[in-house]
Design a protein around this motif. Sequence first.
Motif, PDB file in Angstrom:
ATOM      1  N   VAL A 174       0.839  -1.198   0.000  1.00 35.52           N
ATOM      2  CA  VAL A 174       0.000   0.000   0.000  1.00 35.52           C
ATOM      3  C   VAL A 174       0.873   1.246   0.000  1.00 35.52           C
ATOM      4  CG1 VAL A 174      -1.906  -1.133   1.220  1.00 35.52           C
ATOM      5  CG2 VAL A 174      -0.112  -0.006   2.529  1.00 35.52           C
ATOM      6  N   TRP A 175       0.236   2.396  -0.161  1.00 33.18           N
ATOM      7  CA  TRP A 175       0.852   3.710   0.005  1.00 33.18           C
ATOM      8  C   TRP A 175       2.116   3.902  -0.856  1.00 33.18           C
ATOM      9  CZ3 TRP A 175      -2.115   6.780   3.226  1.00 33.18           C
ATOM     10  CH2 TRP A 175      -1.662   8.085   3.423  1.00 33.18           C
ATOM     11  N   PRO A 176       2.020   3.681  -2.177  1.00 31.16           N
ATOM     12  CA  PRO A 176       3.196   3.932  -3.017  1.00 31.16           C
ATOM     13  C   PRO A 176       3.473   5.423  -3.120  1.00 31.16           C
ATOM     14  CG  PRO A 176       1.289   3.489  -4.384  1.00 31.16           C
ATOM     15  CD  PRO A 176       0.852   3.247  -2.961  1.00 31.16           C
ATOM     16  N   ASN A 177       4.741   5.773  -3.284  1.00 30.94           N
ATOM     17  CA  ASN A 177       5.120   7.173  -3.442  1.00 30.94           C
ATOM     18  C   ASN A 177       6.391   7.245  -4.270  1.00 30.94           C
ATOM     19  OD1 ASN A 177       6.778   9.732  -2.305  1.00 30.94           O
ATOM     20  ND2 ASN A 177       4.585  10.127  -2.231  1.00 30.94           N
ATOM     21  N   GLY A 178       6.364   8.039  -5.348  1.00 31.04           N
ATOM     22  CA  GLY A 178       7.510   8.146  -6.232  1.00 31.04           C
ATOM     23  C   GLY A 178       8.284   9.428  -6.010  1.00 31.04           C
ATOM     24  N   GLY A 179       9.549   9.430  -6.425  1.00 35.66           N
ATOM     25  CA  GLY A 179      10.384  10.614  -6.289  1.00 35.66           C
ATOM     26  C   GLY A 179      11.649  10.465  -7.111  1.00 35.66           C
ATOM     27  N   GLY A 180      12.379  11.566  -7.246  1.00 33.06           N
ATOM     28  CA  GLY A 180      13.612  11.532  -8.015  1.00 33.06           C
ATOM     29  C   GLY A 180      13.352  11.517  -9.506  1.00 33.06           C
ATOM     30  N   LYS A 181      14.426  11.368 -10.281  1.00 33.34           N
ATOM     31  CA  LYS A 181      14.352  11.463 -11.737  1.00 33.34           C
ATOM     32  C   LYS A 181      14.392  10.108 -12.440  1.00 33.34           C
ATOM     33  CE  LYS A 181      16.744  15.935 -11.780  1.00 33.34           C
ATOM     34  NZ  LYS A 181      17.909  16.682 -12.290  1.00 33.34           N
ATOM     35  N   TYR A 182      14.425   9.009 -11.669  1.00 32.55           N
ATOM     36  CA  TYR A 182      14.726   7.726 -12.296  1.00 32.55           C
ATOM     37  C   TYR A 182      13.656   6.659 -12.091  1.00 32.55           C
ATOM     38  CZ  TYR A 182      19.137  10.111 -12.628  1.00 32.55           C
ATOM     39  OH  TYR A 182      20.096  11.048 -12.905  1.00 32.55           O
ATOM     40  N   GLY A 183      12.445   7.071 -11.757  1.00 27.67           N
ATOM     41  CA  GLY A 183      11.362   6.113 -11.631  1.00 27.67           C
ATOM     42  C   GLY A 183      11.375   5.323 -10.344  1.00 27.67           C
ATOM     43  N   THR A 184      12.103   5.793  -9.348  1.00 24.53           N
ATOM     44  CA  THR A 184      12.174   5.105  -8.064  1.00 24.53           C
ATOM     45  C   THR A 184      10.916   5.380  -7.249  1.00 24.53           C
ATOM     46  OG1 THR A 184      14.566   5.402  -8.084  1.00 24.53           O
ATOM     47  CG2 THR A 184      13.578   4.776  -5.984  1.00 24.53           C
ATOM     48  N   SER A 185      10.510   4.416  -6.456  1.00 27.21           N
ATOM     49  CA  SER A 185       9.359   4.605  -5.580  1.00 27.21           C
ATOM     50  C   SER A 185       9.559   3.823  -4.292  1.00 27.21           C
ATOM     51  CB  SER A 185       8.061   4.166  -6.274  1.00 27.21           C
ATOM     52  OG  SER A 185       8.139   2.825  -6.696  1.00 27.21           O
ATOM     53  N   VAL A 186       8.764   4.182  -3.303  1.00 27.06           N
ATOM     54  CA  VAL A 186       8.729   3.464  -2.036  1.00 27.06           C
ATOM     55  C   VAL A 186       7.280   3.094  -1.746  1.00 27.06           C
ATOM     56  CG1 VAL A 186      10.808   4.474  -1.022  1.00 27.06           C
ATOM     57  CG2 VAL A 186       8.624   5.669  -0.781  1.00 27.06           C
ATOM     58  N   TYR A 187       7.098   2.118  -0.886  1.00 24.18           N
ATOM     59  CA  TYR A 187       5.754   1.695  -0.509  1.00 24.18           C
ATOM     60  C   TYR A 187       5.843   0.950   0.820  1.00 24.18           C
ATOM     61  CZ  TYR A 187       7.320  -2.797  -2.482  1.00 24.18           C
ATOM     62  OH  TYR A 187       8.027  -3.934  -2.760  1.00 24.18           O
ATOM     63  N   ALA A 188       4.687   0.664   1.402  1.00 22.90           N
ATOM     64  CA  ALA A 188       4.645  -0.046   2.683  1.00 22.90           C
ATOM     65  C   ALA A 188       3.902  -1.358   2.513  1.00 22.90           C
ATOM     66  CB  ALA A 188       3.965   0.814   3.746  1.00 22.90           C
ATOM     67  N   ASN A 189       4.148  -2.283   3.433  1.00 20.97           N
ATOM     68  CA  ASN A 189       3.441  -3.559   3.414  1.00 20.97           C
ATOM     69  C   ASN A 189       2.749  -3.771   4.754  1.00 20.97           C
ATOM     70  OD1 ASN A 189       3.352  -6.707   3.915  1.00 20.97           O
ATOM     71  ND2 ASN A 189       3.383  -6.388   1.706  1.00 20.97           N
ATOM     72  N   VAL A 190       1.446  -4.013   4.696  1.00 24.28           N
ATOM     73  CA  VAL A 190       0.665  -4.110   5.927  1.00 24.28           C
ATOM     74  C   VAL A 190       0.940  -5.392   6.695  1.00 24.28           C
ATOM     75  CG1 VAL A 190      -1.173  -2.646   5.012  1.00 24.28           C
ATOM     76  CG2 VAL A 190      -1.308  -5.118   4.691  1.00 24.28           C
ATOM     77  N   HIS A 191       1.495  -6.399   6.032  1.00 26.51           N
ATOM     78  CA  HIS A 191       1.750  -7.675   6.704  1.00 26.51           C
ATOM     79  C   HIS A 191       3.108  -7.700   7.402  1.00 26.51           C
ATOM     80  CE1 HIS A 191      -1.883  -9.052   4.848  1.00 26.51           C
ATOM     81  NE2 HIS A 191      -1.369  -9.061   3.620  1.00 26.51           N
ATOM     82  N   THR A 192       4.115  -7.176   6.741  1.00 24.56           N
ATOM     83  CA  THR A 192       5.452  -7.201   7.327  1.00 24.56           C
ATOM     84  C   THR A 192       5.720  -5.994   8.211  1.00 24.56           C
ATOM     85  OG1 THR A 192       6.497  -6.011   5.494  1.00 24.56           O
ATOM     86  CG2 THR A 192       6.295  -8.422   5.277  1.00 24.56           C
ATOM     87  N   GLY A 193       4.971  -4.895   7.984  1.00 25.22           N
ATOM     88  CA  GLY A 193       5.226  -3.662   8.728  1.00 25.22           C
ATOM     89  C   GLY A 193       6.461  -2.929   8.258  1.00 25.22           C
ATOM     90  N   ASP A 194       6.931  -3.252   7.039  1.00 26.47           N
ATOM     91  CA  ASP A 194       8.151  -2.641   6.510  1.00 26.47           C
ATOM     92  C   ASP A 194       7.848  -1.625   5.419  1.00 26.47           C
ATOM     93  OD1 ASP A 194       9.985  -4.110   8.045  1.00 26.47           O
ATOM     94  OD2 ASP A 194       9.902  -5.802   6.650  1.00 26.47           O
ATOM     95  N   VAL A 195       8.793  -0.697   5.252  1.00 24.40           N
ATOM     96  CA  VAL A 195       8.833   0.184   4.097  1.00 24.40           C
ATOM     97  C   VAL A 195       9.803  -0.430   3.094  1.00 24.40           C
ATOM     98  CG1 VAL A 195       9.592   2.443   3.258  1.00 24.40           C
ATOM     99  CG2 VAL A 195       8.264   2.272   5.380  1.00 24.40           C
ATOM    100  N   TYR A 196       9.404  -0.450   1.821  1.00 24.49           N
ATOM    101  CA  TYR A 196      10.225  -1.036   0.757  1.00 24.49           C
ATOM    102  C   TYR A 196      10.597   0.026  -0.264  1.00 24.49           C
ATOM    103  CZ  TYR A 196       8.811  -5.663   2.426  1.00 24.49           C
ATOM    104  OH  TYR A 196       8.604  -6.788   3.208  1.00 24.49           O
ATOM    105  N   ILE A 197      11.688  -0.203  -0.938  1.00 21.19           N
ATOM    106  CA  ILE A 197      12.084   0.656  -2.052  1.00 21.19           C
ATOM    107  C   ILE A 197      12.043  -0.165  -3.334  1.00 21.19           C
ATOM    108  CG2 ILE A 197      14.555   0.160  -1.738  1.00 21.19           C
ATOM    109  CD1 ILE A 197      15.049   3.089  -2.665  1.00 21.19           C
ATOM    110  N   ARG A 198      11.638   0.487  -4.408  1.00 16.45           N
ATOM    111  CA  ARG A 198      11.577  -0.159  -5.725  1.00 16.45           C
ATOM    112  C   ARG A 198      12.393   0.673  -6.699  1.00 16.45           C
ATOM    113  NH1 ARG A 198       8.838   0.051 -10.615  1.00 16.45           N
ATOM    114  NH2 ARG A 198       8.342  -1.996 -11.538  1.00 16.45           N
ATOM    115  N   ASP A 199      13.514   0.129  -7.128  1.00 21.36           N
ATOM    116  CA  ASP A 199      14.392   0.784  -8.094  1.00 21.36           C
ATOM    117  C   ASP A 199      14.025   0.275  -9.485  1.00 21.36           C
ATOM    118  OD1 ASP A 199      16.456   2.009  -9.436  1.00 21.36           O
ATOM    119  OD2 ASP A 199      17.975   0.579  -8.803  1.00 21.36           O
ATOM    120  N   ASP A 200      13.796   1.179 -10.418  1.00 16.46           N
ATOM    121  CA  ASP A 200      13.335   0.774 -11.746  1.00 16.46           C
ATOM    122  C   ASP A 200      14.084   1.544 -12.823  1.00 16.46           C
ATOM    123  OD1 ASP A 200      11.882  -0.470 -13.716  1.00 16.46           O
ATOM    124  OD2 ASP A 200      10.132   0.815 -13.521  1.00 16.46           O
TER     125      ASP A 200
END
Length: 303
Positions: A174-200
Amino acid sequence: MSTRIRHTVAAVAVAAAVTGTTLLGVSVSANAATSGAHGALTISNGTKYVLVNGRRVNFGVPVRDLAWAPNGNKAAFVDGSGNLDVANPDGSGRVVVARNPGNQNWSHPTWQVRATDTRNGIPGVDNLIFAARVKGVSRLEYVSAKAVHGTPKTLSLIGEPGPGEAPLPQTGNVWPNGGGKYGTSVYANVHTGDVYIRDDYIRQQGGALTKGYEPALSPSGDEVVFVRSVAGHDHVFVESLTHNSAAKDLTPHATTDYTEPAWSPNGATLAVRTPNGIVTIPASGKGRPSKVTSAVGLPAYRP
């Protein structure tokens, strides 16, 4: 988050107003006045009225989870029918980018924008990433921001390559959020309680960053803020993606809940929601929260 992911983000990073007035019957403090570098603080609350640049703007339909394009020319949001819309800053020119098929809950769209890199053969993107909950299961999906009644697709979530690397959770995101110039985003997971980063950028990979929720990636793409519960209250933390330093609590003296942080375009200020209105916080941590309005809703900055 692993050192490998941190180094990838660091390499990519290197390579690469609210004015004093009265809105909706709520006074906006002069402290909210910002320069062009800070952008204009906007607030959406599920009604058709959005506070934009110190004035009330009628978007014509209920607006939920509003997010601004990096250039500030367009706003994306979920409308009252649950569809994903894009409109001009004044609410005109509204286009239904993707029509909700029904029995789905779409939330928190964010822009994924990247220019074409012909030298490295990397195509440009102009997408909207959002969370879709179907029968109680949440996944991240995406669609072209220029689509008209487009069909969203499931967003790929591939972890780091190599032996011993656990696969990333594909549901509960849930809660995706993008930033920067390279298509990177972060999001959270309700099961693990972690914030993740997605490099693309060079290749799609990602991993867990830290414990928390409601993350937001800085405009430069090298810092992330997020919410974490501390001693009975929600605090806002910031963590660097390019240095192996511990997360810093920006609200160590919290006596209320601070949630839904949003970065100003120059990365100097955060707008944060509280039960009694919106406050701003220096992203450096050198300063205390300052209340700017008693209007309650989702804060976002229009560049």
